[in-house]
Motif scaffolding. Structure first.
Motif, mmCIF file in Angstrom:
data_model
loop_
_atom_site.group_PDB
_atom_site.id
_atom_site.type_symbol
_atom_site.label_atom_id
_atom_site.label_comp_id
_atom_site.label_asym_id
_atom_site.label_seq_id
_atom_site.Cartn_x
_atom_site.Cartn_y
_atom_site.Cartn_z
ATOM 1 N N GLY A 71 0.573 -1.237 -0.078
ATOM 2 C CA GLY A 71 0.042 -0.140 -0.085
ATOM 3 C C GLY A 71 0.740 1.281 0.051
ATOM 4 N N MET A 72 2.153 1.249 0.205
ATOM 5 C CA MET A 72 2.951 2.403 0.326
ATOM 6 C C MET A 72 3.198 2.795 -1.056
ATOM 7 S SD MET A 72 6.138 1.415 3.005
ATOM 8 C CE MET A 72 6.863 2.949 2.630
ATOM 9 N N PHE A 123 1.846 19.143 11.763
ATOM 10 C CA PHE A 123 0.928 18.081 12.396
ATOM 11 C C PHE A 123 0.180 17.267 11.579
ATOM 12 C CE2 PHE A 123 -3.595 19.079 12.830
ATOM 13 C CZ PHE A 123 -3.576 20.538 12.576
ATOM 14 N N ILE A 124 -0.294 17.971 10.423
ATOM 15 C CA ILE A 124 -1.097 17.312 9.178
ATOM 16 C C ILE A 124 -0.243 16.306 8.454
ATOM 17 C CG2 ILE A 124 -2.343 17.624 7.118
ATOM 18 C CD1 ILE A 124 -3.242 20.258 8.306
ATOM 19 N N LEU A 127 0.107 13.343 10.913
ATOM 20 C CA LEU A 127 -1.103 12.533 10.953
ATOM 21 C C LEU A 127 -1.240 11.528 9.762
ATOM 22 C CD1 LEU A 127 -3.898 14.663 12.473
ATOM 23 C CD2 LEU A 127 -2.851 12.767 13.534
ATOM 24 N N GLU A 128 -0.990 12.217 8.536
ATOM 25 C CA GLU A 128 -1.122 11.456 7.321
ATOM 26 C C GLU A 128 0.039 10.296 7.331
ATOM 27 O OE1 GLU A 128 -0.388 13.511 3.668
ATOM 28 O OE2 GLU A 128 -1.589 12.096 2.487
ATOM 29 N N ARG A 129 1.164 10.624 7.813
ATOM 30 C CA ARG A 129 2.167 9.327 7.982
ATOM 31 C C ARG A 129 1.740 8.511 8.863
ATOM 32 N NH1 ARG A 129 5.472 13.702 7.073
ATOM 33 N NH2 ARG A 129 5.618 14.278 9.102
ATOM 34 N N GLN A 130 0.738 8.430 9.685
ATOM 35 C CA GLN A 130 0.324 7.698 10.599
ATOM 36 C C GLN A 130 -0.936 6.816 9.916
ATOM 37 O OE1 GLN A 130 1.055 6.396 13.654
ATOM 38 N NE2 GLN A 130 2.986 8.070 13.559
ATOM 39 N N VAL A 131 -1.825 7.549 9.299
ATOM 40 C CA VAL A 131 -3.098 7.201 8.880
ATOM 41 C C VAL A 131 -2.538 6.420 7.227
ATOM 42 C CG1 VAL A 131 -5.172 7.790 7.574
ATOM 43 C CG2 VAL A 131 -4.439 8.999 9.827
ATOM 44 N N LYS A 132 -1.840 6.905 6.583
ATOM 45 C CA LYS A 132 -1.763 6.020 5.290
ATOM 46 C C LYS A 132 -0.320 5.061 5.441
ATOM 47 C CE LYS A 132 -4.345 8.878 3.135
ATOM 48 N NZ LYS A 132 -5.690 8.242 2.875
ATOM 49 N N PRO A 133 -0.392 3.991 4.641
ATOM 50 C CA PRO A 133 0.554 3.277 4.610
ATOM 51 C C PRO A 133 1.789 3.621 4.352
ATOM 52 C CG PRO A 133 -1.376 2.110 3.277
ATOM 53 C CD PRO A 133 -1.225 3.644 3.604
ATOM 54 N N TRP A 134 2.736 3.997 5.275
ATOM 55 C CA TRP A 134 3.966 4.730 5.080
ATOM 56 C C TRP A 134 5.121 4.355 6.055
ATOM 57 C CZ3 TRP A 134 7.205 7.859 7.863
ATOM 58 C CH2 TRP A 134 7.986 8.565 7.351
ATOM 59 N N GLN A 135 6.293 4.083 5.574
ATOM 60 C CA GLN A 135 7.312 3.871 6.482
ATOM 61 C C GLN A 135 8.422 4.664 5.957
ATOM 62 O OE1 GLN A 135 7.727 -0.429 5.861
ATOM 63 N NE2 GLN A 135 7.160 -0.737 8.073
ATOM 64 N N LEU B 213 -7.087 12.573 5.636
ATOM 65 C CA LEU B 213 -6.782 12.083 6.775
ATOM 66 C C LEU B 213 -7.773 11.051 7.401
ATOM 67 C CD1 LEU B 213 -5.013 15.398 8.567
ATOM 68 C CD2 LEU B 213 -3.982 13.453 7.418
ATOM 69 N N LEU B 216 -8.668 5.642 5.962
ATOM 70 C CA LEU B 216 -7.901 4.488 6.511
ATOM 71 C C LEU B 216 -7.692 3.568 5.443
ATOM 72 C CD1 LEU B 216 -5.841 4.173 9.053
ATOM 73 C CD2 LEU B 216 -7.834 3.047 10.090
ATOM 74 N N GLY B 218 -6.188 2.588 2.927
ATOM 75 C CA GLY B 218 -4.927 1.971 2.594
ATOM 76 C C GLY B 218 -4.559 0.976 3.254
ATOM 77 N N LYS B 219 -4.652 1.243 4.581
ATOM 78 C CA LYS B 219 -4.337 0.283 5.625
ATOM 79 C C LYS B 219 -5.035 -0.808 6.035
ATOM 80 C CE LYS B 219 -0.788 2.709 8.553
ATOM 81 N NZ LYS B 219 -0.408 3.193 9.820
ATOM 82 N N HIS B 222 -4.577 -3.506 2.961
ATOM 83 C CA HIS B 222 -3.176 -4.117 3.265
ATOM 84 C C HIS B 222 -3.207 -4.513 4.722
ATOM 85 C CE1 HIS B 222 -2.171 -3.199 -0.833
ATOM 86 N NE2 HIS B 222 -2.813 -2.028 -0.619
ATOM 87 N N TRP B 226 -0.081 -3.723 8.584
ATOM 88 C CA TRP B 226 -0.273 -2.676 9.271
ATOM 89 C C TRP B 226 -1.045 -2.717 10.445
ATOM 90 C CZ3 TRP B 226 3.083 0.697 7.333
ATOM 91 C CH2 TRP B 226 3.418 0.434 5.883
ATOM 92 N N LEU B 229 -4.522 1.973 14.436
ATOM 93 C CA LEU B 229 -3.880 3.412 14.892
ATOM 94 C C LEU B 229 -4.076 3.339 16.283
ATOM 95 C CD1 LEU B 229 -5.553 6.224 12.245
ATOM 96 C CD2 LEU B 229 -3.325 4.667 12.282
#
Lengths: 333, 261
Positions: A71-72, A123-124, A127-135, B213, B216, B218-219, B222, B226, B229
């Protein structure tokens, strides 16, 4: 009421009217050869609809990229050249064989969602890095999924555009891990829709080779002969036939005297196509020697070498000449 | 003053009307047909391929519910004025704040009802395909989507007070459908912009709700890779969503109060 009926009839007749537009007819899709792309772009309808279908094709391919990375979304994959490179390494085996954890390809990848250091959004962004598949690409090992979940997207791509050759080739590649027969059916469908594309014949040959090997006794070395009249033998012969057809078709479309170093390389041909053609010719000769006859293999090598005087082809030719009791030709530097 | 009983009564009437008008059913049916089509595609006879279904279904469900909410919210107030049904209502001892809060709650009840119908279809589809539902991420996704719908509903209420129904509907829909695109564009534009335009982009970044935002999916698609939250992130998202909803609702209420009857 009458006006409404006429309007509806005219609206329904619009697709038919579009066939009268000049020049050419539109045949959508992204992943075809340059000549077809040129024809498509010169089409009147393409100018109206082409971009949409191209974008759809791109979106669907990007979707498979994301599925491959859990998903990334990576920025570098948006680059067409890099996209091709990654696919050819990961999916077609160019250079990297069947290895899907080829980390060096991803060293410089950037995610679409930037890292904290490069994100102005405060902070936006956090938050996006937390919500979306991201590393963070610099902190995490880059891994790929097994590819099976990508398959529906290739099916959708080819349903939407039967001329999407790359979707057939890559889909066929992934399918072989699940069912070689399904892979053969998928590639055969691609050939029916795109009978002039030599890469599809090459893919078919590869899949028949895989199937034939799977039918051989365990631990059989490459080149071991199958039982006469067995299914394995039939598959080897089909593979050989597919490689031969691919080589002949590829030689027909390859621009004469093509060279990667040329100042104005042809847009119709790329280094990947050149490598595919060499592979088709090489496999046609090799499988011809094993499953047909050494005379047939020599015949093929003698035909191919003048048309594509590559050092690899010369090596094949000399091997076949020596097998047939002839002297090897001198290897020019 | 706000009357909770009044709010619930109005909300109930909005929900009943939405259910009776069958619009929700039509949207759910159309979306379900689309999802059914996706399920009917033969993916090489390979079992357990659920990511494609999950992604398509969640996207269709999200869009269909958002469209429902925008339509319902944008028409609540203008229609009361057009049909003149607001006059007998306002003649009762109901404050305008109670009235508009009831309308908003009713729209959100309708959104939950719509989402619930979709959930049944989603769960059935996943079960039929032999997949598993990642409940943690899935429920968080629904919660965040409802927060996003609350923002859309309050925004649509405000827009419907500023412009006519058609315009409010169009602007609301444009805002929703361009939200994800806009978030990405801001990122790309910032690096190549001058100082003044960067300030503008920063203002857009903070001043307009970033609806992406609340997605969710995407997670959730997959989910094997993941974790759900954390509570802290969910709390921040809730605060972020509610702050915009409160601001839009306040603007809508102010406009509604100033509107002569």
């Amino acid at each position: 009421m009458r006006r409404a009926v006429i309007a509806i009839i005219v609206f329904l007749a619009l697709p038919a009217l579009s066939s009268r537009l000049q020049p050419n007819q539109y045949k959508g899709g992204r992943s075809r050869d340059q000549q077809e792309r040129f024809e498509r772009n010169s089409s009147a309808v393409a100018q109206m609809l082409g971009e949409f279908r191209i974008s759809m094709g791109d979106i669907l391919f990007l979707k498979t990229e994301r599925y491959l990375h859990n998903g990334m979304a990576f920025k570098a994959h948006l680059n067409q050249k890099q996209l091709l490179n990654v696919y050819d390494h990961d999916h077609n085996g160019h250079g990297a064989g069947d290895e899907h954890h080829d980390e060096h390809d991803h060293e410089n990848l950037q995610t679409i969602i930037p890292t904290r250091a490069h994100d102005f959004r405060g902070f936006i962004g956090e938050l996006e890095r937390q919500v979306k598949p991201w590393q963070d690409p610099s902190e995490h090992h880059h891994e790929h999924t097994d590819g099976s979940e990508l398959l529906p997207w290739y099916r959708v791509m080819t349903l939407a555009d039967p001329h999407n050759v790359r979707a057939y080739i890559i889909g066929g590649y992934w399918l072989k891990n699940h069912s070689i027969d399904e892979g053969i059916r998928f590639i055969s469908e691609g050939i029916r829709e795109n009978p002039d594309v030599f890469e599809l014949r090459l893919s078919l040959g590869r899949l028949y080779m895989n199937k034939a090997q799977s039918l051989m006794p365990p631990n059989s070395p490459f080149g071991a002969l199958p039982e006469p009249n067995s299914e394995a033998e039939r598959c080897f012969l089909k593979a050989q036939e597919a490689f031969e057809i691919a080589a002949e078709m590829g030689l027909k479309v390859r621009p004469a005297g093509w060279s990667q170093e040329a100042e104005n390389p042809s847009e119709d041909w790329s280094i990947f196509r050149e490598e595919d053609l060499l592979e088709a010719m090489g496999k046609a000769i090799q499988t011809g020697r094993i499953y047909r006859s050494k005379e047939h293999a020599l015949e093929l090598a003698e035909r191919y070498y003048p048309l594509l005087p590559d050092p690899l082809m010369l090596r094949y030719l000399n091997q076949m000449r020596q097998l047939n009791g002839l002297d090897a030709l001198p290897e020019t530097p | 003053m706000i009357s909770l009983r009044g709010v619930f009564l109005i909300a109930k009437s909005v929900l009943i009307e939405a259910v009776r008008r069958r619009e929700i059913y039509v949207i759910v049916l159309a979306a379900s047909l689309l999802i059914g089509m996706v399920m009917s595609i033969d993916f090489f006879d390979i079992k357990g391929l659920t990511k494609f279904y999950r992604e398509t279904a969640l996207k269709v469900m999200g869009m269909a519910t958002a469209a429902t909410v925008i339509v319902l919210a944008a028409r609540q107030l203008p229609r009361e004025f057009e049909r003149r049904t607001i006059y007998p209502l306002m003649a009762r001892p109901i404050s305008r704040l109670t009235f508009i809060a009831g309308k908003l709650l009713g729209v959100m009840f309708s959104a939950v009802f719509c989402f619930a119908l979709f959930m049944l279809i989603f769960v059935f589809g996943t079960w039929r395909l032999g997949g598993e539902i990642p409940w943690g991420l899935f429920l968080q996704h629904i919660y965040l989507q409802l927060l996003m719908l609350l923002i859309l509903a309050t925004l649509s209420f405000w827009l419907s007070m500023l412009m006519n129904f058609d315009a409010a509907l169009t602007v609301g829909a444009l805002f929703y459908f361009s939200a994800a695109f806009a978030s990405t564009v801001i990122l790309y534009l910032y690096d190549s912009s001058g100082t003044l335009f960067r300030w503008f982009l920063l203002a857009v970044n903070y001043g307009i709700p970033q609806l992406t935002l609340f997605d969710l999916s995407g997670k959730a698609v997959h989910a094997q890779a993941w974790e759900p939250l954390s509570f802290s992130v969910m709390a921040q998202l809730t605060a972020y969503g509610l702050s915009f909803a409160v601001i839009y609702f306040a603007f809508a209420t102010i406009c509604f109060r100033r509107r002569p009857l």
